[in-house]
Design an enzyme around this catalytic site. Structure first.
Site, short mmCIF file in Angstrom:
data_model
loop_
_atom_site.label_atom_id
_atom_site.label_comp_id
_atom_site.label_asym_id
_atom_site.label_seq_id
_atom_site.Cartn_x
_atom_site.Cartn_y
_atom_site.Cartn_z
CB THR A 206 92.38 -31.12 79.28
OG1 THR A 206 92.15 -30.35 80.46
CG2 THR A 206 91.62 -30.48 78.13
CG ASN A 207 88.83 -31.82 83.22
OD1 ASN A 207 88.72 -30.62 83.40
ND2 ASN A 207 89.62 -32.59 83.97
CE LYS A 208 81.79 -30.26 78.07
NZ LYS A 208 80.33 -30.30 78.24
CB SER A 209 87.93 -27.94 84.99
OG SER A 209 88.25 -26.95 85.93
CB ALA A 272 88.26 -30.94 87.03
#
Ligand code: CTP
Length: 393
Positions: A206-209, A272
């Site tokens: 995943t990402n930091k969103s 994101a």
């Protein structure tokens, strides 16, 4: 919540839930409102007048007779932008529905043209009594906004419907009533959160969103009267009044947006969305002993490109650009490449900007205009983005 310069009369009637009016008063004052509290005689048996006086914008008023003002009810009623009754007892509801002005609170309710938000709280038997339900129906038909009580534990340990609605939901109703509906008639689709691309049944990339900017957009758009659908990978605590579709992966988000996009006037892609996903997803948990030396990745499909190219007439498409360098140049290229109407660019390498923060700083660009929004709460940024949408439509 933004209630600057709004005058709110907070009416507290006599029930156990009266203690929650203190928190409500404090939150309204924090949001910038001027709160004039009125307590009934019975309310004072449940909660201290001094506490409410200290946390509201002026001292509690209770009587039609003891004040310097000979007509306190008309003064309060005429000056108010909104009257909030929390909690509202069966007695208060009955008095109000019958048009009786027995004390300062019921007199103020009759001496006003301001909108009224009423939050009932009582035991389940009382709430379900036909007399109370008839009175609620009458008040609703007269335009009073009723914030329904919730199910839960009641005074004395009973369980059922009748608990005062949660503070958040009461505040949300107040804000909704007081916000100008400049986005009425618009159907808006908003995506939020980082997508999750599975590696196996327990792991994902995943990402930091955090989804906060998308959520703030959904809340602001709802408050301003839009019909809002949120496609999110994080479906917890969705703002009141917003429809939700859950999507975890880039593919699911693409399907949810492309499958529903036809009916929307505005689509705002705040999510994101992963650019890469594991090429293969293991059906079983990959065991540590077996090892995983490398992970082959495949590209996801960028459906914002499809949205831009296949844009329906009168549809406004807004993309986001999370950048760490050459902010405006990179964002403008994305605007052109994806055929967007607006792009919202932020430099996520700056402190307190973008992913996970409660604040953001953005530059919004159309083909020929630019709006720069300084570091502010994501809700203020959300309103700025919606203002730009209105400006170009
Ligand atoms: N987006 C999308 N589908 C993807 C990737 C991105 O619809 N598979 C959308 C995002 O929701 C966002 C916009 O495209 O509104 C820009 O995303 P961003 O990650 O900033 O740009 P990319 O085009 O992915 O380019 P890069 O990551 O190389 O900066």
């Amino acid at each position: 919540m933004m209630l600057s310069d709004k005058r709110i009369v907070l009416g507290v009637s006599g029930g156990i839930a009266a203690y929650k009016s203190i928190e409500i008063s404090r939150r309204l004052v924090d949001a910038g409102a001027f709160v004039s509290p009125i307590m009934t005689t019975a309310a004072k048996k449940f909660v201290g007048e001094v506490t409410l006086s200290a946390l509201a914008s002026e001292p509690v008023k209770s009587s039609l007779w003891e004040d310097d003002d000979p007509i306190p009810h008309t003064t309060l009623g005429q000056e108010a932008d909104l009257i909030l009754i929390a909690p509202a007892t069966a007695k208060l509801i009955g008095t109000y529905a019958s048009g009786i002005s027995g004390d300062l609170l019921s007199a103020t309710l009759l001496a006003t043209r301001a909108p009224v938000v009423l939050c009932p709280a009582m035991h389940t038997e009382m709430w379900e009594h036909q007399a109370v339900q008839d009175n609620i129906k009458t008040l609703r038909e007269r335009g009073v906004v009723i914030v329904e009580p919730e199910d839960g534990i009641l005074a004395g340990g009973d369980v059922g419907k009748g608990r005062l609605a949660g503070v958040e939901s009461i505040l949300s109703s107040v804000e909704h009533v007081l916000t100008k509906k400049d986005l009425a008639d618009l159907k808006i689709l908003i995506t939020a959160g980082g997508t999750r691309e599975p590696i196996d049944p327990v792991r994902y990339i995943t990402n930091k969103s955090s989804g906060k900017q998308g959520y703030a957009l959904a809340k602001a758009a709802y408050m301003r009267g839009a019909d809002v659908t949120l496609v999110t990978s994080m479906p917890d605590n969705v703002p009141q009044g917003v429809k939700v579709l859950c999507a975890q992966t880039a593919k699911e988000m693409g399907d949810a947006v492309m499958g529903n996009q036809e009916g929307f006037d505005v689509i705002i892609m705040a999510a994101a969305i992963a650019d890469f996903r594991p090429a293969e997803v293991s059906d079983h948990k990959i065991k540590k002993t077996k090892g995983l030396e490398s992970l082959e990745l495949a590209s996801t499909h960028d459906f914002l490109v499809d949205l831009g190219r296949g844009k329906k007439s009168n549809q406004t498409i807004v993309g986001f650009a999370a950048e760490t360098e050459d902010l405006e140049k990179n964002a403008f290229e994305k605007l052109k490449k994806k055929d967007l109407d607006l792009i919202v660019a932020n430099n996520v390498s700056l402190p307190n900007v973008g992913f996970s923060h409660d604040t953001n700083e953005v530059t919004i660009m159309s083909e020929d205009s630019k709006w720069t929004l300084p570091l502010s709460d994501k809700r203020i940024i959300a309103d700025g983005i919606l203002d730009a949408v209105l400006e170009i439509r």
